[in-house]
Motif scaffolding. Structure first.
Motif, PDB file in Angstrom:
ATOM      1  N   ALA A 163       0.803  -1.124   0.051  1.00  0.00           N
ATOM      2  CA  ALA A 163       0.042   0.183   0.084  1.00  0.00           C
ATOM      3  C   ALA A 163       0.808   1.218  -0.143  1.00  0.00           C
ATOM      4  CB  ALA A 163      -0.925   0.008   1.419  1.00  0.00           C
ATOM      5  N   VAL A 164       0.280   2.385  -0.454  1.00  0.00           N
ATOM      6  CA  VAL A 164       1.004   3.515  -0.804  1.00  0.00           C
ATOM      7  C   VAL A 164       1.659   4.031   0.617  1.00  0.00           C
ATOM      8  CG1 VAL A 164       1.027   5.939  -1.266  1.00  0.00           C
ATOM      9  CG2 VAL A 164      -0.073   4.285  -2.803  1.00  0.00           C
ATOM     10  N   LYS A 165       1.121   3.743   1.967  1.00  0.00           N
ATOM     11  CA  LYS A 165       1.391   4.341   3.184  1.00  0.00           C
ATOM     12  C   LYS A 165       2.368   3.688   3.523  1.00  0.00           C
ATOM     13  CE  LYS A 165      -1.702   1.119   5.759  1.00  0.00           C
ATOM     14  NZ  LYS A 165      -0.635   0.247   6.050  1.00  0.00           N
ATOM     15  N   ASP A 166       2.938   2.454   3.014  1.00  0.00           N
ATOM     16  CA  ASP A 166       4.063   1.462   3.310  1.00  0.00           C
ATOM     17  C   ASP A 166       5.139   1.839   2.398  1.00  0.00           C
ATOM     18  OD1 ASP A 166       2.658   0.272   5.504  1.00  0.00           O
ATOM     19  OD2 ASP A 166       1.787  -0.980   4.121  1.00  0.00           O
ATOM     20  N   ASP A 167       5.085   2.942   1.818  1.00  0.00           N
ATOM     21  CA  ASP A 167       6.185   3.088   0.607  1.00  0.00           C
ATOM     22  C   ASP A 167       7.460   3.438   1.284  1.00  0.00           C
ATOM     23  OD1 ASP A 167       4.693   2.542  -1.633  1.00  0.00           O
ATOM     24  OD2 ASP A 167       4.724   4.560  -2.369  1.00  0.00           O
ATOM     25  N   HIS A 168       7.553   4.037   2.516  1.00  0.00           N
ATOM     26  CA  HIS A 168       8.764   4.210   3.356  1.00  0.00           C
ATOM     27  C   HIS A 168       9.582   2.963   3.849  1.00  0.00           C
ATOM     28  CE1 HIS A 168       5.933   3.573   6.526  1.00  0.00           C
ATOM     29  NE2 HIS A 168       6.886   3.393   7.287  1.00  0.00           N
ATOM     30  N   LEU A 169       8.700   1.755   3.879  1.00  0.00           N
ATOM     31  CA  LEU A 169       9.387   0.601   4.513  1.00  0.00           C
ATOM     32  C   LEU A 169      10.054   0.061   3.129  1.00  0.00           C
ATOM     33  CD1 LEU A 169       6.892  -0.688   6.910  1.00  0.00           C
ATOM     34  CD2 LEU A 169       9.191  -0.050   7.443  1.00  0.00           C
ATOM     35  N   TYR A 170       9.289  -0.277   2.165  1.00  0.00           N
ATOM     36  CA  TYR A 170       9.612  -1.160   0.913  1.00  0.00           C
ATOM     37  C   TYR A 170      10.122  -0.305  -0.227  1.00  0.00           C
ATOM     38  CZ  TYR A 170       6.705  -4.462   3.568  1.00  0.00           C
ATOM     39  OH  TYR A 170       6.234  -5.318   4.586  1.00  0.00           O
ATOM     40  N   ALA A 171       9.940   1.006  -0.254  1.00  0.00           N
ATOM     41  CA  ALA A 171      10.823   1.719  -1.386  1.00  0.00           C
ATOM     42  C   ALA A 171      10.303   0.760  -2.710  1.00  0.00           C
ATOM     43  CB  ALA A 171      12.069   1.842  -1.397  1.00  0.00           C
ATOM     44  N   PRO A 172       8.881   0.649  -2.858  1.00  0.00           N
ATOM     45  CA  PRO A 172       8.545   0.168  -4.203  1.00  0.00           C
ATOM     46  C   PRO A 172       8.707   0.772  -5.245  1.00  0.00           C
ATOM     47  CG  PRO A 172       6.598   0.655  -3.044  1.00  0.00           C
ATOM     48  CD  PRO A 172       7.861   0.941  -2.144  1.00  0.00           C
ATOM     49  N   LEU A 173       8.762  -0.054  -6.521  1.00  0.00           N
ATOM     50  CA  LEU A 173       8.728   0.558  -7.587  1.00  0.00           C
ATOM     51  C   LEU A 173       7.841  -0.478  -8.505  1.00  0.00           C
ATOM     52  CD1 LEU A 173       9.477   2.337 -10.092  1.00  0.00           C
ATOM     53  CD2 LEU A 173      11.584   0.922 -10.432  1.00  0.00           C
ATOM     54  N   ARG A 188      14.797  -2.744  14.380  1.00  0.00           N
ATOM     55  CA  ARG A 188      15.923  -1.666  14.630  1.00  0.00           C
ATOM     56  C   ARG A 188      17.248  -2.229  14.750  1.00  0.00           C
ATOM     57  NH1 ARG A 188      12.441   2.212  14.963  1.00  0.00           N
ATOM     58  NH2 ARG A 188      10.777   2.318  16.579  1.00  0.00           N
ATOM     59  N   ARG A 189      17.645  -3.034  13.643  1.00  0.00           N
ATOM     60  CA  ARG A 189      18.986  -3.579  13.667  1.00  0.00           C
ATOM     61  C   ARG A 189      19.711  -2.818  12.519  1.00  0.00           C
ATOM     62  NH1 ARG A 189      18.788  -9.955  13.919  1.00  0.00           N
ATOM     63  NH2 ARG A 189      21.069  -9.832  13.694  1.00  0.00           N
ATOM     64  N   PRO A 190      20.896  -2.417  12.892  1.00  0.00           N
ATOM     65  CA  PRO A 190      21.475  -1.656  11.826  1.00  0.00           C
ATOM     66  C   PRO A 190      22.467  -2.242  10.739  1.00  0.00           C
ATOM     67  CG  PRO A 190      22.820  -1.636  13.670  1.00  0.00           C
ATOM     68  CD  PRO A 190      21.549  -2.710  14.054  1.00  0.00           C
ATOM     69  N   GLU A 191      22.308  -3.687  10.638  1.00  0.00           N
ATOM     70  CA  GLU A 191      23.078  -4.300   9.547  1.00  0.00           C
ATOM     71  C   GLU A 191      23.032  -3.656   8.129  1.00  0.00           C
ATOM     72  OE1 GLU A 191      22.060  -7.643  12.552  1.00  0.00           O
ATOM     73  OE2 GLU A 191      21.560  -5.735  12.207  1.00  0.00           O
ATOM     74  N   TYR A 192      21.701  -3.616   7.631  1.00  0.00           N
ATOM     75  CA  TYR A 192      21.314  -3.293   6.367  1.00  0.00           C
ATOM     76  C   TYR A 192      21.419  -1.698   6.187  1.00  0.00           C
ATOM     77  CZ  TYR A 192      20.795  -8.349   5.506  1.00  0.00           C
ATOM     78  OH  TYR A 192      21.038  -9.612   5.434  1.00  0.00           O
ATOM     79  N   ALA A 193      21.510  -1.100   7.202  1.00  0.00           N
ATOM     80  CA  ALA A 193      21.414   0.310   6.915  1.00  0.00           C
ATOM     81  C   ALA A 193      22.166   1.055   5.760  1.00  0.00           C
ATOM     82  CB  ALA A 193      21.506   1.210   8.245  1.00  0.00           C
ATOM     83  N   PRO A 194      23.449   0.716   5.872  1.00  0.00           N
ATOM     84  CA  PRO A 194      24.391   1.168   4.721  1.00  0.00           C
ATOM     85  C   PRO A 194      23.915   0.864   3.437  1.00  0.00           C
ATOM     86  CG  PRO A 194      25.552   0.143   6.882  1.00  0.00           C
ATOM     87  CD  PRO A 194      24.260  -0.241   6.677  1.00  0.00           C
ATOM     88  N   VAL A 195      23.475  -0.087   3.110  1.00  0.00           N
ATOM     89  CA  VAL A 195      23.054  -0.648   1.760  1.00  0.00           C
ATOM     90  C   VAL A 195      21.453  -0.556   1.620  1.00  0.00           C
ATOM     91  CG1 VAL A 195      25.130  -2.180   1.376  1.00  0.00           C
ATOM     92  CG2 VAL A 195      23.040  -3.073   2.431  1.00  0.00           C
ATOM     93  N   MET A 196      20.778  -0.167   2.252  1.00  0.00           N
ATOM     94  CA  MET A 196      19.293  -0.455   2.323  1.00  0.00           C
ATOM     95  C   MET A 196      18.784   0.204   0.811  1.00  0.00           C
ATOM     96  SD  MET A 196      16.396  -1.012   3.596  1.00  0.00           S
ATOM     97  CE  MET A 196      16.760  -1.080   5.512  1.00  0.00           C
ATOM     98  N   ASP A 197      19.272   1.276   0.573  1.00  0.00           N
ATOM     99  CA  ASP A 197      18.830   1.898  -0.761  1.00  0.00           C
ATOM    100  C   ASP A 197      19.454   1.484  -2.021  1.00  0.00           C
ATOM    101  OD1 ASP A 197      16.321   2.958   0.226  1.00  0.00           O
ATOM    102  OD2 ASP A 197      17.404   4.634   0.968  1.00  0.00           O
ATOM    103  N   ARG A 198      20.518   0.780  -1.847  1.00  0.00           N
ATOM    104  CA  ARG A 198      21.517   0.339  -2.990  1.00  0.00           C
ATOM    105  C   ARG A 198      20.995  -0.991  -3.297  1.00  0.00           C
ATOM    106  NH1 ARG A 198      27.043   2.625  -2.813  1.00  0.00           N
ATOM    107  NH2 ARG A 198      27.298   0.633  -4.039  1.00  0.00           N
ATOM    108  N   HIS A 199      20.091  -1.519  -3.333  1.00  0.00           N
ATOM    109  CA  HIS A 199      19.572  -2.735  -3.631  1.00  0.00           C
ATOM    110  C   HIS A 199      18.154  -2.681  -3.889  1.00  0.00           C
ATOM    111  CE1 HIS A 199      17.531  -3.744   0.175  1.00  0.00           C
ATOM    112  NE2 HIS A 199      16.995  -4.526  -0.222  1.00  0.00           N
TER     113      HIS A 199
END
Length: 184
Positions: A37-47, A78-89
């Motif tokens: 749903a559009v309201k969840d775009d901040h989580l999934y960054a869908p295209l 709230r685990r930071p392991e994926y934060a550095p690459v969150m928007d690179r995949h």
């Protein structure tokens, strides 16, 4: 590619419901909320792209690529392991072409348009898998033709961007594929 197809992003819940309907007709047992749903775009960054035949207005095909379940889950915990690459995949989750439009280049146009948009977003790794209930030989050829590295049957997806992207509890797909997206 057919010149009678209009490609655009499905950015409203109504547009995404139409895409969900196509996926529900195409794939057996798909979750009724497979498209975020559009309201969840901040989580999934869908295209979410949808393709309409210009003459008839009919939905010719659609696709969804978004953050992986692993990355979203880590973020929610709230685990930071994926934060550095969150928007690179991005994970190619679903793609379908309506039967009446198959063989017209809609799938190829879909992959090309998605890759261009992912490049604009700064995505560097694009990956996915094909489940065993699909036409895997045809899909293997399709993804190879579009520049993806297609792994042998049942070979696990390697770490990409230094991270594992497969849930340990996930059902083993027929094959995985991935592609590095270079800066334009």
């Amino acid at each position: 590619m057919s010149t009678d197809v209009a490609i655009s992003e499905a950015n409203t819940d109504a547009q995404r419901a139409e895409v969900q309907e196509l996926f529900s007709r195409t794939f057996r047992g798909i979750a009724p909320n497979a498209i975020p749903a559009v309201k969840d775009d901040h989580l999934y960054a869908p295209l979410v792209l949808h393709y309409h035949d210009i003459e008839t207005g009919q939905l010719a095909g659609a696709a969804l690529t978004c953050r992986s379940q692993v990355a979203v889950g880590m973020t929610m915990m709230r685990r930071p392991e994926y934060a550095p690459v969150m928007d690179r995949h991005s994970e190619l989750d679903l793609m379908a072409v309506a039967p009446a439009f198959r063989g017209r280049g809609v799938g190829s146009a879909l992959v090309s348009a998605m890759e261009d948009r992912l490049r604009e977003r700064g995505v560097r790794i694009w990956f996915g898998n094909a489940t065993r209930d699909l036409e895997t030989a045809r899909l293997r050829e399709f993804y190879t033709r579009h520049g993806f590295t297609v792994l042998p049957d049942s070979q696990p997806l390697p770490d990409l961007l230094g991270r594992s992207w497969v849930l340990p509890t996930a059902e083993q797909p027929a094959f995985h594929f991935y592609k590095q997206i270079t800066k334009g």
